[in-house]
Each structure stands twice: as C-alpha cells, then as structure tokens.
Design a protein around this motif. Structure first.
Motif, PDB file in Angstrom:
ATOM      1  N   UNK A   1      47.110  29.650  50.040  1.00 30.06           N
ATOM      2  CA  UNK A   1      46.610  30.803  50.784  1.00 30.06           C
ATOM      3  C   UNK A   1      45.388  30.444  51.607  1.00 30.06           C
ATOM      4  N   UNK A   2      45.277  31.068  52.776  1.00 31.00           N
ATOM      5  CA  UNK A   2      44.111  30.820  53.620  1.00 31.00           C
ATOM      6  C   UNK A   2      43.084  31.953  53.534  1.00 31.00           C
ATOM      7  N   UNK A   3      43.384  32.961  52.732  1.00 31.90           N
ATOM      8  CA  UNK A   3      42.451  34.081  52.554  1.00 31.90           C
ATOM      9  C   UNK A   3      41.266  33.650  51.696  1.00 31.90           C
ATOM     10  N   UNK A   4      40.088  34.260  51.896  1.00 25.09           N
ATOM     11  CA  UNK A   4      38.956  33.942  51.009  1.00 25.09           C
ATOM     12  C   UNK A   4      39.334  34.242  49.559  1.00 25.09           C
ATOM     13  N   UNK A   5      39.021  33.327  48.680  1.00 24.33           N
ATOM     14  CA  UNK A   5      39.342  33.437  47.245  1.00 24.33           C
ATOM     15  C   UNK A   5      40.849  33.581  46.998  1.00 24.33           C
ATOM     16  N   UNK A   6      41.678  33.320  48.008  1.00 23.07           N
ATOM     17  CA  UNK A   6      43.139  33.480  47.896  1.00 23.07           C
ATOM     18  C   UNK A   6      43.496  34.885  47.391  1.00 23.07           C
ATOM     19  N   UNK A   7      42.756  35.897  47.852  1.00 23.81           N
ATOM     20  CA  UNK A   7      42.933  37.257  47.321  1.00 23.81           C
ATOM     21  C   UNK A   7      44.352  37.787  47.484  1.00 23.81           C
ATOM     22  N   UNK A   8      45.069  37.256  48.457  1.00 24.94           N
ATOM     23  CA  UNK A   8      46.433  37.764  48.678  1.00 24.94           C
ATOM     24  C   UNK A   8      47.448  37.165  47.711  1.00 24.94           C
ATOM     25  N   UNK A   9      47.119  36.039  47.063  1.00 22.71           N
ATOM     26  CA  UNK A   9      48.115  35.385  46.207  1.00 22.71           C
ATOM     27  C   UNK A   9      47.644  35.085  44.786  1.00 22.71           C
ATOM     28  N   UNK A  10      46.338  35.044  44.568  1.00 25.11           N
ATOM     29  CA  UNK A  10      45.824  34.666  43.244  1.00 25.11           C
ATOM     30  C   UNK A  10      44.857  35.707  42.697  1.00 25.11           C
TER      31      UNK A  10
ATOM     32  N   UNK B   1      42.007  26.998  39.366  1.00 23.31           N
ATOM     33  CA  UNK B   1      42.917  26.064  40.025  1.00 23.31           C
ATOM     34  C   UNK B   1      42.399  25.516  41.357  1.00 23.31           C
ATOM     35  N   UNK B   2      41.411  26.180  41.953  1.00 23.95           N
ATOM     36  CA  UNK B   2      40.913  25.707  43.249  1.00 23.95           C
ATOM     37  C   UNK B   2      39.437  25.341  43.215  1.00 23.95           C
ATOM     38  N   UNK B   3      38.580  26.288  42.899  1.00 21.47           N
ATOM     39  CA  UNK B   3      37.142  26.012  42.990  1.00 21.47           C
ATOM     40  C   UNK B   3      36.695  24.890  42.047  1.00 21.47           C
TER      41      UNK B   3
ATOM     42  N   UNK C   1      28.626  32.059  47.501  1.00 23.71           N
ATOM     43  CA  UNK C   1      28.533  33.513  47.292  1.00 23.71           C
ATOM     44  C   UNK C   1      29.692  33.979  46.409  1.00 23.71           C
ATOM     45  N   UNK C   2      29.832  33.363  45.265  1.00 17.66           N
ATOM     46  CA  UNK C   2      30.958  33.682  44.382  1.00 17.66           C
ATOM     47  C   UNK C   2      30.635  34.872  43.488  1.00 17.66           C
ATOM     48  N   UNK C   3      29.393  34.980  43.060  1.00 19.35           N
ATOM     49  CA  UNK C   3      29.008  35.978  42.062  1.00 19.35           C
ATOM     50  C   UNK C   3      29.327  37.418  42.468  1.00 19.35           C
ATOM     51  N   UNK C   4      29.061  37.856  43.706  1.00 13.21           N
ATOM     52  CA  UNK C   4      29.395  39.246  44.055  1.00 13.21           C
ATOM     53  C   UNK C   4      30.890  39.551  43.894  1.00 13.21           C
ATOM     54  N   UNK C   5      31.733  38.592  44.267  1.00 17.02           N
ATOM     55  CA  UNK C   5      33.179  38.770  44.105  1.00 17.02           C
ATOM     56  C   UNK C   5      33.532  38.832  42.619  1.00 17.02           C
ATOM     57  N   UNK C   6      32.943  37.932  41.842  1.00 16.82           N
ATOM     58  CA  UNK C   6      33.204  37.901  40.394  1.00 16.82           C
ATOM     59  C   UNK C   6      32.811  39.228  39.747  1.00 16.82           C
ATOM     60  N   UNK C   7      31.650  39.730  40.133  1.00 14.59           N
ATOM     61  CA  UNK C   7      31.162  40.990  39.565  1.00 14.59           C
ATOM     62  C   UNK C   7      32.155  42.123  39.822  1.00 14.59           C
ATOM     63  N   UNK C   8      32.663  42.183  41.040  1.00 13.86           N
ATOM     64  CA  UNK C   8      33.626  43.217  41.415  1.00 13.86           C
ATOM     65  C   UNK C   8      34.920  43.074  40.604  1.00 13.86           C
ATOM     66  N   UNK C   9      35.441  41.864  40.544  1.00  9.82           N
ATOM     67  CA  UNK C   9      36.710  41.606  39.855  1.00  9.82           C
ATOM     68  C   UNK C   9      36.589  41.866  38.354  1.00  9.82           C
ATOM     69  N   UNK C  10      35.460  41.438  37.760  1.00 13.55           N
ATOM     70  CA  UNK C  10      35.315  41.539  36.313  1.00 13.55           C
ATOM     71  C   UNK C  10      35.143  42.968  35.832  1.00 13.55           C
ATOM     72  N   UNK C  11      34.923  43.918  36.746  1.00 16.53           N
ATOM     73  CA  UNK C  11      34.865  45.332  36.347  1.00 16.53           C
ATOM     74  C   UNK C  11      36.208  45.762  35.748  1.00 16.53           C
ATOM     75  N   UNK C  12      37.288  45.086  36.177  1.00 12.09           N
ATOM     76  CA  UNK C  12      38.615  45.438  35.671  1.00 12.09           C
ATOM     77  C   UNK C  12      39.050  44.609  34.463  1.00 12.09           C
ATOM     78  N   UNK C  13      38.196  43.675  34.039  1.00 10.44           N
ATOM     79  CA  UNK C  13      38.527  42.819  32.893  1.00 10.44           C
ATOM     80  C   UNK C  13      37.988  43.472  31.630  1.00 10.44           C
ATOM     81  N   UNK C  14      38.834  43.518  30.601  1.00  9.52           N
ATOM     82  CA  UNK C  14      38.438  44.171  29.350  1.00  9.52           C
ATOM     83  C   UNK C  14      37.409  43.359  28.570  1.00  9.52           C
ATOM     84  N   UNK C  15      37.438  42.042  28.712  1.00  4.48           N
ATOM     85  CA  UNK C  15      36.548  41.170  27.933  1.00  4.48           C
ATOM     86  C   UNK C  15      35.100  41.306  28.397  1.00  4.48           C
ATOM     87  N   UNK C  16      34.182  40.821  27.567  1.00  6.03           N
ATOM     88  CA  UNK C  16      32.765  40.817  27.908  1.00  6.03           C
ATOM     89  C   UNK C  16      32.494  39.621  28.820  1.00  6.03           C
TER      90      UNK C  16
END
Length: 108
Positions: free
Chosen positions: A36-45, A53-55, A74-89
């Motif tokens: 994928x050529x999207x940032x963070x491969x958001x369309x496929x991963x 698998x990439x970073x 600038x990975x942390x802002x994306x991680x913060x957003x994504x991890x809101x949906x993760x059940x784990x701590x």
C-alpha cells in the motif's frame, strides 16, 4: 548509548509489549497489503500490522546496514487514535512509541 542503539532497544520493547498485549501476529499480511502507498497502509493494514511488518523491520534493516535513520517521526498520534479501539491496556505501548518518535526526531 548511540541513537541507533536506543532505537534498536525501543523496537525490541515495542515488539515485546505488542506480544504481551497479543497484538503481534504470527503470519504476515499479503504482499499486496504490504505494498500500500497510503500513510500507515491505512487502506490495507491495521496499525499494529503496519508497525510489526513494515516500520519495525525497516528501522531494524536501516540500523543493520548503518543507514541514516529518519529525522522525524509522528507515529504516536496515529497510535493513540487507533488504540482507543483496542481493549488491552496500551499505555505502555503508547509510551514506547512516543519515545521512538522522540528518538527519531532528534536533530543533530
């Protein structure tokens, strides 16, 4: 400790934390998904797949080949957003990603 060593240690800590949280996968996504050529491969991963698998492998390869590491991250802002949906701590994992951003954003 040199910057590359610090990044290397952080990558291992991120992997370990992802394993603890059961976010580490045993089988890779398809080659098409990884291409994928999207940032963070958001369309496929999922974000954690992108990390695994990439970073992480890219950074480890750069360190192994003694190539210059990225000058900003600038990975942390994306991680913060994504991890809101993760059940784990994910607090520790977010902290490690934030540290990785800081290490990669060091200006000489």
């Amino acid at each position: 400790m040199h910057r590359t060593e610090q990044v290397s240690v952080l990558l291992l800590k991120i992997r370990t934390e992802m394993e603890v949280l059961e976010l580490w996968q045993s089988s890779p996504p398809s080659a098409e998904a990884l291409a994928s050529t999207q940032p963070f491969c958001v369309d496929t991963l999922h974000f954690t797949e992108w990390l695994q698998w990439l970073l992480i492998p890219r950074l480890q390869e750069m360190i192994r080949q003694e190539l210059p590491l990225p000058q900003s991250s600038q990975i942390q802002p994306m991680a913060e957003e994504v991890f809101k949906q993760v059940q784990a701590d994910t607090d520790r994992l977010l902290e490690l990603i934030e540290q990785l951003d800081a290490q990669l954003s060091v200006h000489h």
